[in-house]
Design a protein around this motif. Structure first.
Motif, PDB file in Angstrom:
ATOM      1  N   PRO A 217       0.341  -0.952   0.087  1.00 34.05           N
ATOM      2  CA  PRO A 217       0.310   0.145  -0.468  1.00 34.05           C
ATOM      3  C   PRO A 217       0.906   1.182  -0.083  1.00 34.05           C
ATOM      4  O   PRO A 217       0.995   2.319  -0.224  1.00 34.05           O
ATOM      5  N   ILE A 218       1.971   0.774   0.668  1.00 41.60           N
ATOM      6  CA  ILE A 218       2.460   2.511   0.802  1.00 41.60           C
ATOM      7  C   ILE A 218       3.591   2.539  -0.393  1.00 41.60           C
ATOM      8  O   ILE A 218       3.789   3.996  -1.461  1.00 41.60           O
ATOM      9  N   VAL A 219       4.119   1.468  -1.250  1.00 40.82           N
ATOM     10  CA  VAL A 219       4.915   1.704  -2.237  1.00 40.82           C
ATOM     11  C   VAL A 219       4.169   2.243  -3.146  1.00 40.82           C
ATOM     12  O   VAL A 219       4.057   3.055  -4.291  1.00 40.82           O
ATOM     13  N   GLY A 220       2.612   1.681  -3.618  1.00 37.19           N
ATOM     14  CA  GLY A 220       1.750   1.584  -4.283  1.00 37.19           C
ATOM     15  C   GLY A 220       1.374   3.788  -4.208  1.00 37.19           C
ATOM     16  O   GLY A 220       1.193   4.458  -5.173  1.00 37.19           O
ATOM     17  N   ALA A 221       1.127   3.724  -3.167  1.00 38.64           N
ATOM     18  CA  ALA A 221       1.555   5.798  -2.406  1.00 38.64           C
ATOM     19  C   ALA A 221       1.828   5.979  -3.140  1.00 38.64           C
ATOM     20  O   ALA A 221       1.972   7.792  -3.859  1.00 38.64           O
ATOM     21  N   VAL A 222       3.478   5.981  -3.278  1.00 39.25           N
ATOM     22  CA  VAL A 222       4.114   6.798  -3.541  1.00 39.25           C
ATOM     23  C   VAL A 222       4.447   6.966  -5.278  1.00 39.25           C
ATOM     24  O   VAL A 222       4.709   8.021  -5.260  1.00 39.25           O
ATOM     25  N   ALA A 223       4.250   5.730  -5.623  1.00 42.66           N
ATOM     26  CA  ALA A 223       3.632   5.638  -7.108  1.00 42.66           C
ATOM     27  C   ALA A 223       2.435   6.329  -7.554  1.00 42.66           C
ATOM     28  O   ALA A 223       2.844   7.371  -7.923  1.00 42.66           O
ATOM     29  N   LEU A 224       1.982   7.113  -7.076  1.00 43.29           N
ATOM     30  CA  LEU A 224       0.418   7.703  -7.445  1.00 43.29           C
ATOM     31  C   LEU A 224       0.680   9.254  -7.002  1.00 43.29           C
ATOM     32  O   LEU A 224       0.343   9.886  -8.500  1.00 43.29           O
TER      33      LEU A 224
ATOM     34  N   ALA B  71       6.693   3.368 -12.631  1.00 39.37           N
ATOM     35  CA  ALA B  71       7.685   1.978 -12.729  1.00 39.37           C
ATOM     36  C   ALA B  71       7.550   1.692 -11.828  1.00 39.37           C
ATOM     37  O   ALA B  71       7.453  -0.245 -11.224  1.00 39.37           O
ATOM     38  N   VAL B  72       7.449   2.320 -10.703  1.00 41.29           N
ATOM     39  CA  VAL B  72       7.209   1.480  -9.242  1.00 41.29           C
ATOM     40  C   VAL B  72       6.137   1.113  -9.195  1.00 41.29           C
ATOM     41  O   VAL B  72       5.614   0.683  -8.426  1.00 41.29           O
TER      42      VAL B  72
ATOM     43  N   LEU C 231       9.859  11.899 -13.653  1.00 35.08           N
ATOM     44  CA  LEU C 231       8.937  11.385 -12.789  1.00 35.08           C
ATOM     45  C   LEU C 231       7.931  10.742 -12.898  1.00 35.08           C
ATOM     46  O   LEU C 231       7.708   9.726 -12.194  1.00 35.08           O
ATOM     47  N   LEU C 232       7.000  10.700 -14.017  1.00 36.07           N
ATOM     48  CA  LEU C 232       5.924  10.138 -14.213  1.00 36.07           C
ATOM     49  C   LEU C 232       6.400   8.619 -15.015  1.00 36.07           C
ATOM     50  O   LEU C 232       5.571   8.209 -14.230  1.00 36.07           O
TER      51      LEU C 232
ATOM     52  N   ILE D 196       3.353   9.751  -9.792  1.00 37.39           N
ATOM     53  CA  ILE D 196       2.984   9.849 -11.612  1.00 37.39           C
ATOM     54  C   ILE D 196       1.492  10.915 -11.368  1.00 37.39           C
ATOM     55  O   ILE D 196       2.094  11.581 -12.559  1.00 37.39           O
ATOM     56  N   ALA D 197       1.341  11.572 -10.076  1.00 39.32           N
ATOM     57  CA  ALA D 197       0.258  13.162 -10.163  1.00 39.32           C
ATOM     58  C   ALA D 197       1.423  13.983 -10.344  1.00 39.32           C
ATOM     59  O   ALA D 197       0.513  15.095 -10.908  1.00 39.32           O
ATOM     60  N   PHE D 198       2.136  14.019  -9.411  1.00 39.48           N
ATOM     61  CA  PHE D 198       3.586  15.389  -9.682  1.00 39.48           C
ATOM     62  C   PHE D 198       4.010  15.683  -9.969  1.00 39.48           C
ATOM     63  O   PHE D 198       4.231  16.362 -11.137  1.00 39.48           O
ATOM     64  N   GLY D 199       4.473  14.319 -11.421  1.00 41.89           N
ATOM     65  CA  GLY D 199       4.850  14.179 -12.844  1.00 41.89           C
ATOM     66  C   GLY D 199       4.232  14.163 -14.044  1.00 41.89           C
ATOM     67  O   GLY D 199       4.797  15.843 -14.471  1.00 41.89           O
TER      68      GLY D 199
END
Length: 293
Positions: A17-24, A55-56, A49-50, A27-30
């Motif tokens: 879950p935390i890995v997915g949150a970091v990835a999202l 990838a993450v 960054l996107l 994606i949003a910021f990038g």
């Protein structure tokens, strides 16, 4: 008289879950920075960054899918867990419905309310004279107040072919489901493979459509409200088709390599089918309201 209670599996703590949150977040910021860089025609780190976020996210999906598949195949899940999965997938699809409803709402607001007001509708005659005297309310709005002109994307040709491709993929997926329920493994494998290939074909056609829009039609993100809504709706839909195709590919690999799923135990397949039919319905709405009308 003693009662027999069904087991309920509680998994151990998971990092996904935390890995997915970091990835999202990446994606949003990038994506936000990338869009800003493209519209301002400047270089930056948004695109990198996107891609890193994607990838993450893929890494998270592979790891989480593997854990859930292992738990399911080891018989750790009960009927209550099965109901929990169904409720979770149902709420997820409902949240996606609300997601697209917000963008369709923006499209309808611009077309039905904002544009007539700018043209002096209701009691906005003076407002129209002050803000944009030469404005004429018509859709698609191919000329912005700043003078940027573009060409609307016609519904004939590639968009129509893409619609037929996606509708056909729903049919092949249905027959794959029928094959699974009837124990026809050859039909299941063939129809599911065709579904994945049709999904990839849809994405390839949409990528070509974007190239055509930018290169030949001058239709870009900065082409006013029409360009904004066109790329936001079709782009987010394309992202959902990509996720759905990955979902179906995982299911196909499980069937081909591990011979997973039976007629009575195949909710992962069913969840993927729900999601794929959902993106098909969204595309039909897109085709009607963004392209045809």
């Amino acid at each position: 008289m003693s009662k027999t209670y069904d087991k309920y599996y509680v998994p151990e703590q998971s990092p996904w879950p935390i890995v997915g949150a970091v990835a999202l977040f990446m994606i949003a910021f990038g994506a936000g920075n990338f869009v800003n860089e493209v519209t301002r025609n400047k270089e930056g780190y948004g695109g990198y960054l996107l891609l890193a976020g994607v990838a993450v996210l893929l890494f998270m999906l592979v790891g989480w899918f593997r854990n859930v598949i292992d738990e399911s195949m080891h018989g750790l899940y009960s009927k209550q867990m099965d109901r929990s999965f169904r409720q979770g997938m149902s709420w997820f699809i409902f949240s996606e419905v609300m997601f697209f409803a917000a963008f369709f709402g923006a499209l309808f607001y611009a077309r039905i309310i904002a544009m007539p007001w700018l043209d002096g509708a209701s009691n906005n005659a003076m407002t129209a004279q002050l803000l944009w005297p030469d404005f004429s309310a018509h859709w698609p709005m191919t000329k912005t107040p700043g003078g940027t002109e573009t060409t609307a994307m016609p519904w004939q040709g590639l968009p129509l072919y893409n619609t037929l491709i996606l509708l056909t993929s729903s049919v092949t997926l249905h027959f794959a489901h029928v094959g699974l329920e009837q124990g026809k493994r050859v039909q299941l494998k063939l129809m599911l493979t065709l579904t994945v290939l049709l999904g990839v074909a849809f994405l390839a056609c949409q990528a070509y459509e974007y190239i055509h829009a930018y290169r030949d039609l001058g239709l870009k993100l900065d082409s006013g409200i029409y360009g904004n809504t066109f790329f936001l709706l079709t782009g987010f839909h394309g992202m959902h088709v990509t996720l759905g195709a990955i979902f179906l590919l995982v299911i196909l690999l499980r069937i081909l390599l591990k011979n997973h799923f039976t007629a009575h135990n195949h909710f992962a397949f069913q969840a993927a089918a729900w999601y794929w039919h959902f993106v098909d319905v969204v595309w039909l709405c897109l085709f009607v309201f963004v392209y045809v009308l």
